[in-house]
Write an enzyme that holds these catalytic residues in place. Structure first.
Site, mmCIF file in Angstrom:
data_model
loop_
_atom_site.group_PDB
_atom_site.id
_atom_site.type_symbol
_atom_site.label_atom_id
_atom_site.label_comp_id
_atom_site.label_asym_id
_atom_site.label_seq_id
_atom_site.Cartn_x
_atom_site.Cartn_y
_atom_site.Cartn_z
ATOM 1 N N PRO A 274 0.825 -0.993 -0.024
ATOM 2 C CA PRO A 274 -0.095 -0.051 -0.172
ATOM 3 C C PRO A 274 1.100 1.342 -0.199
ATOM 4 C CG PRO A 274 -0.822 -1.703 1.459
ATOM 5 C CD PRO A 274 0.431 -2.093 1.067
ATOM 6 N N GLU A 275 0.399 2.291 -0.709
ATOM 7 C CA GLU A 275 0.855 3.563 -0.683
ATOM 8 C C GLU A 275 0.401 4.408 0.461
ATOM 9 O OE1 GLU A 275 2.946 4.168 -4.140
ATOM 10 O OE2 GLU A 275 2.312 2.297 -4.577
ATOM 11 N N LYS B 48 3.592 4.472 5.666
ATOM 12 C CA LYS B 48 2.934 3.413 5.663
ATOM 13 C C LYS B 48 2.812 2.726 6.671
ATOM 14 C CE LYS B 48 5.222 2.715 0.990
ATOM 15 N NZ LYS B 48 5.726 1.978 0.024
ATOM 16 N N ASN C 41 5.420 1.534 -5.118
ATOM 17 C CA ASN C 41 5.799 1.287 -6.400
ATOM 18 C C ASN C 41 4.608 1.623 -7.416
ATOM 19 O OD1 ASN C 41 7.851 -0.426 -7.152
ATOM 20 N ND2 ASN C 41 6.641 -1.792 -8.248
ATOM 21 N N ARG D 140 11.206 -5.841 -7.419
ATOM 22 C CA ARG D 140 9.784 -5.109 -7.740
ATOM 23 C C ARG D 140 9.728 -4.803 -9.295
ATOM 24 N NH1 ARG D 140 8.906 -1.052 -2.518
ATOM 25 N NH2 ARG D 140 9.266 -2.535 -0.921
#
Length: 266
Positions: A2-3, A51, A165, A252
């Site tokens: 999650p951002e 986060k 990401n 990633r």
């Protein structure tokens, strides 16, 4: 993962459900804190830091959690069926007379003194959605290692907190640089604009259920066009039509347009 905007939305839901009410039941299903009982204590607030989630509880305690890739908090009303996953994935249960918050698959869950919160989140850089946002410090942090690839620098929460990401890919595109370009090779004006844009994007999406970085698109554009490059492998770039490419960066996925973005690639 999650951002920052998603974590903030989670914090808002938890705060609305729990803050100001007394816990009628608590269950922390991690070995270290399995015997902790928070029943009878009021929930004071739920605050995001980058986060991380900080649930502050009466008596000088904070429940610190981090969602990482799979974690989630769900809120239910009395009698409502829990639907966040099987029971063995539950790591935390916090109940009041009005709501129950259930934490599923939480990779980080610890109970600490509120006075010791900095031990958990003190390493973070300026929080893009926090009251202490400091763009100058964020910029200095990003430029501290000029040979570091831009994508890696943006994801390092010690530089600035809240970018995941998705925003990494989108910010690199908007800076017209590949994620592998060393930060020191970007013009100073581009780096300043990048930090400003990061703040603008997260602020714009802090209350949206469906994140977008492209803004309003012409009629006929669908969900795949809410983002410039992330998740759009082989689809045409929304600027130039060149197929978007994907490769791995530090385990990633990284996405970029080979025409719009300059710099090294795998």
């Amino acid at each position: 993962m999650p951002e920052g905007d998603t974590v903030l939305q989670t914090a808002v839901r938890l705060h609305s459900a729990l803050a100001g009410d007394v816990l009628t039941h608590s269950d922390l299903r991690v070995p270290r804190f399995a015997t902790a009982d928070l029943t009878g204590r009021a929930v004071l607030d739920v605050t995001p830091r980058g986060k991380h989630l900080l649930t502050r509880i009466e008596g000088g305690l904070t429940l610190h959690s981090h969602l990482r890739m799979e974690g989630a908090w769900r809120v239910y009303t009395p009698g409502e069926r829990w639907r966040g996953g099987p029971a063995h994935q539950i790591r935390a249960v916090l109940s009041t007379a009005r709501h129950t918050a259930v934490g599923y698959r939480l990779p980080v869950l610890e109970l600490l003194r509120t006075a010791d919160e900095e031990k958990a989140v003190g390493h973070l850089g300026p929080d893009l959605l926090g009251p202490g946002w400091d763009p100058d410090t964020a910029l200095r942090n990003l430029l501290a290692d000029p040979v570091r690839p831009l994508g890696e620098a943006l994801l390092d929460q010690r530089n600035l907190a809240g970018i995941g990401n998705v925003y990494k890919a989108e910010l690199c595109f908007l800076a017209r640089a590949t994620p592998w370009l060393p930060v020191g090779e970007l013009p100073a004006s581009t780096m300043v604009r990048l930090v400003t844009t990061a703040k603008q994007l997260l602020e714009a999406n802090r209350d949206r259920p469906d994140r977008t970085t492209t803004g309003t698109r012409p009629r006929g554009y669908g969900p795949r066009e809410r983002l410039w490059v992330y998740g759009r492998t082989h689809r045409p770039c929304l600027r130039c039509g060149t197929p978007i490419r994907r490769a791995e960066q530090d385990t990633r996925p990284a996405f970029w347009c080979p025409r719009c973005q300059s710099g090294p690639t795998p």
